[in-house]
Enzyme design. Sequence first.
Site, PDB file in Angstrom:
ATOM      1  CG  HIS A   1      -3.680  13.655   4.766  1.00 16.34           C
ATOM      2  ND1 HIS A   1      -2.407  13.265   5.141  1.00 16.34           N
ATOM      3  CD2 HIS A   1      -3.773  13.409   3.431  1.00 16.34           C
ATOM      4  CE1 HIS A   1      -1.767  12.810   4.073  1.00 16.34           C
ATOM      5  NE2 HIS A   1      -2.573  12.874   3.024  1.00 16.34           N
ATOM      6  CD  GLU A   2      -6.887  13.678   1.539  1.00 17.41           C
ATOM      7  OE1 GLU A   2      -6.166  14.164   0.642  1.00 17.41           O
ATOM      8  OE2 GLU A   2      -6.684  12.534   2.019  1.00 17.41           O
TER       9      GLU A   2
ATOM     10  CD  GLU B   1      -3.797  14.984  -2.739  1.00 13.86           C
ATOM     11  OE1 GLU B   1      -4.504  14.066  -2.289  1.00 13.86           O
ATOM     12  OE2 GLU B   1      -2.639  14.816  -3.123  1.00 13.86           O
TER      13      GLU B   1
ATOM     14  CG  ASP C   1      -1.323   2.555  -7.242  1.00 13.84           C
ATOM     15  OD1 ASP C   1      -1.644   3.604  -6.676  1.00 13.84           O
ATOM     16  OD2 ASP C   1      -1.932   1.475  -7.107  1.00 13.84           O
TER      17      ASP C   1
ATOM     18  NE  ARG D   1      -9.822   4.942   4.115  1.00 18.09           N
ATOM     19  CZ  ARG D   1      -9.886   5.587   5.271  1.00 18.09           C
ATOM     20  NH1 ARG D   1     -11.003   5.542   5.971  1.00 18.09           N
ATOM     21  NH2 ARG D   1      -8.857   6.260   5.719  1.00 18.09           N
TER      22      ARG D   1
ATOM     23  CD  GLN E   1      -7.684   8.883  -6.890  1.00 13.37           C
ATOM     24  OE1 GLN E   1      -8.487   9.479  -6.169  1.00 13.37           O
ATOM     25  NE2 GLN E   1      -6.402   9.219  -6.931  1.00 13.37           N
TER      26      GLN E   1
ATOM     27  CD  GLU F   1       0.123  11.834   0.002  1.00  8.83           C
ATOM     28  OE1 GLU F   1      -0.347  12.129   1.125  1.00  8.83           O
ATOM     29  OE2 GLU F   1      -0.514  11.986  -1.060  1.00  8.83           O
TER      30      GLU F   1
ATOM     31  CE1 TYR G   1       0.882   7.827   1.689  1.00  9.88           C
ATOM     32  CE2 TYR G   1      -0.451   9.541   2.693  1.00  9.88           C
ATOM     33  CZ  TYR G   1      -0.226   8.661   1.664  1.00  9.88           C
ATOM     34  OH  TYR G   1      -1.095   8.616   0.608  1.00  9.88           O
TER      35      TYR G   1
ATOM     36  CG  HIS H   1      -2.487  16.710   0.050  1.00 12.09           C
ATOM     37  ND1 HIS H   1      -1.160  16.473  -0.228  1.00 12.09           N
ATOM     38  CD2 HIS H   1      -3.004  15.513   0.448  1.00 12.09           C
ATOM     39  CE1 HIS H   1      -0.889  15.175  -0.003  1.00 12.09           C
ATOM     40  NE2 HIS H   1      -1.993  14.578   0.416  1.00 12.09           N
TER      41      HIS H   1
HETATM   42  N1  BES Z   1      -3.151  11.796  -2.273  1.00 10.77           N
HETATM   43  C1  BES Z   1      -3.496  10.747  -1.385  1.00 10.77           C
HETATM   44  C2  BES Z   1      -4.204   9.606  -2.047  1.00 10.77           C
HETATM   45  C3  BES Z   1      -3.395   8.906  -3.113  1.00 10.77           C
HETATM   46  C4  BES Z   1      -2.087   8.551  -2.894  1.00 10.77           C
HETATM   47  C5  BES Z   1      -3.969   8.579  -4.320  1.00 10.77           C
HETATM   48  C6  BES Z   1      -1.374   7.912  -3.888  1.00 10.77           C
HETATM   49  C7  BES Z   1      -3.253   7.941  -5.308  1.00 10.77           C
HETATM   50  C8  BES Z   1      -1.948   7.614  -5.098  1.00 10.77           C
HETATM   51  C9  BES Z   1      -4.346  11.241  -0.225  1.00 10.77           C
HETATM   52  O1  BES Z   1      -4.025  12.517   0.200  1.00 10.77           O
HETATM   53  C10 BES Z   1      -4.110  10.333   0.927  1.00 10.77           C
HETATM   54  O2  BES Z   1      -3.004  10.277   1.376  1.00 10.77           O
HETATM   55  N2  BES Z   1      -5.135   9.655   1.397  1.00 10.77           N
HETATM   56  C11 BES Z   1      -5.039   8.755   2.519  1.00 10.77           C
HETATM   57  C12 BES Z   1      -5.619   9.347   3.751  1.00 10.77           C
HETATM   58  C13 BES Z   1      -4.671  10.101   4.586  1.00 10.77           C
HETATM   59  C14 BES Z   1      -5.365  10.556   5.854  1.00 10.77           C
HETATM   60  C15 BES Z   1      -3.421   9.360   4.933  1.00 10.77           C
HETATM   61  C16 BES Z   1      -5.853   7.527   2.208  1.00 10.77           C
HETATM   62  O3  BES Z   1      -6.565   7.532   1.223  1.00 10.77           O
HETATM   63  O4  BES Z   1      -5.788   6.578   2.962  1.00 10.77           O
HETATM   64 ZN    ZN Z   2      -2.178  12.617   1.087  1.00 10.70          ZN
END
Ligand code: BES
Ligand code: ZN
Length: 623
Positions: free
Chosen positions: A318-319, A294, A396, A578, A157, A341, A404, A322
């Site tokens: 969503h993915e 993504e 992070d 998760r 990741q 996002e 988002y 991206h």
């Molecule tokens: N790119 C993100 C995941 C991410 C964000 C990884 C920031 C590391 C740092 C991914 O596209 C994402 O937004 N995933 C969401 C799901 C989405 C449907 C909102 C998640 O993992 O919850």
């Molecule tokens: Zn995302």
Amino acid sequence: MITRGFLVASLLLAAACTREAASPSMPAPPPAPDIHSFARPAEARVTHVALDLQVDPAARVLRGTATLTLVRRADAGEVVLDTRGLRVTRVTDEAGQPLAHRLQPEVTFLGQALVVALPARGDRVTVHYETSPSAAALQWLTPAQTAGKTHPYLYSQGQAILTRTWIPTQDSPGIRQTYEATIRAPRPLRVVMSAEMLTPDGVDAADGQRAFRFKMDQAVPPYLIAIAAGDIAFRSLGPRTGVYTEPAVLDRAANELADLEKMVAAAESLGGPYQWGRYDVLVLPPSFPFGGMENPRLTFATPTILAGDRSLVSLLAHELAHSWSGNLVTNAVWSDFWLNEGVTTYFENRIMEALYGKDRALMLAALGRAEVLRDMKDMPPADTKLVLDLANRDPDEGMNQVAYEKGAALLHTIEAAVGRDRFDPWLRGYFNRHAFTSITSREFAGDLRRELIRGDTALEAKIALSAWLDEPGMPAVAVVPQSPAFRQVEAQVARFTGGTPASALVVDGWVTQQWQHFLEQLRTAPLSPAQLRDLDATFGFTASGNSEVLFGWLRIVVARHHEPAVPALEKFLTSQGRRKFLRPLYDDLMQSTWGQPIARRIYATARPGYHAVSAQTIDGIVK
Ligand code: BES
Ligand code: ZN
């Protein structure tokens, strides 16, 4: 070791270095300065990464070489790479001759700069290295942590700044790189990457290994370089789409993802042609810390979307989105994370509308808005701006729902102000104009003003761009999604909290998003133990196979200290990793003297099964 001469030369060079005009060998302008990377790309920049790595599950390391192709300013004496926790054994030039190099002192979460003295000629350096068994990007799973229980599993990741824990490169989203890889793994593991798979089944190599080759000819930010290795099977879903996962999960995954090909087509009609060739999804073991990631050509996804009824596929929308916002047009620095996002969350909603209708899209948008408004209440106001100040912070940390949902609301608001007839061509044009580049919020604003607002002062005022980018909170001009389906839910919530038994509620035909809204509405209601038992007996929440519904229910369980459901809570927290599900539950548990011992007890068992990304977050909560 570095020589004294090298040190002096590099000091002189550093002093002489300004952001001067690029030489003919460096055609593109230098990327925006990135506080989360040690790289000095104006001097020497990585343009291509060639990996040659051995997967060693027993030692939990990747071992081998990364050969980096550079463009350099004529006078550049060194190249600066990002690393974290890597054991660098040698650095060599094209002829295999050693190059002087030094690892600078460790900086929290950024890692260590690897400074390599450049040879007089040549544009390639090879770093010989090994990852650490605790590399934050990588999770090494034991056979017991997989569905098949027989073989180990590895996955990476990279976002936001974790790629440097497995690849020594310039780990900034503004420094795009093509890549290729040869990866060896013990049989019968299959290796997959976010790239074109040149040898899908691998080729036999010495010592019971199989070798897999990959190439990605489109320049991507390094956080999108991804790998997984395990007992992974594949099933085609359409001409351009398919699913990879463990054999035991393949049928369920293929059934859940049946609409994937249609989704790509729907996305193309809004964003323009899909530029990455194939779109496959890798459904990972349950510890995957995100819903989805993504990675180009190969989205990584949590198995918690496998609800059995395709009700959680907005995550794939969503993915997939991206593939335009994020992968084609990328945030140049992490402060502009909303460009990835927010635009994606808007685009996701349009894909959902195209495939499943306006009602579903409105419900999803309303859930998102409600969540971000709740979150914003507890956040420092500065973190509720779209453009974040991440100085001295792990990116992070700054990444929350604001990027988002406030980001998506901005695009919905612009759309409403100009109408889709104007908005859609602008959005498609935006993707085209910036394709395969990394941009900042300022460049986004410039594009919007040049191409859409075009000096219309009334429109400018209506959108109020600076209120979105640089001011806290949800701007007053934001359009509010109105979901009729949620009004029905709210009416039933009022009846239930007013004393009506659960069995008398009118819930016929409710979809998952309505149940999510129902549970969220009840979360803060002062329900009695008898009401909780009634709800569960009537609707079977504790036994729900839908992760979002179970999550919504478990939040109520924790808020109301509902003992009978604690075993289900424990199972949920130990059987998947998760972060979106873990964080609120542990957070809520830690709010009460009832919950604290439960959180500590469960976390002690669960932590070894979590990916470092989730463990790091929960470490900050459960103490
Ligand atoms: N790119 C993100 C995941 C991410 C964000 C990884 C920031 C590391 C740092 C991914 O596209 C994402 O937004 N995933 C969401 C799901 C989405 C449907 C909102 C998640 O993992 O919850
Ligand atoms: Zn995302």
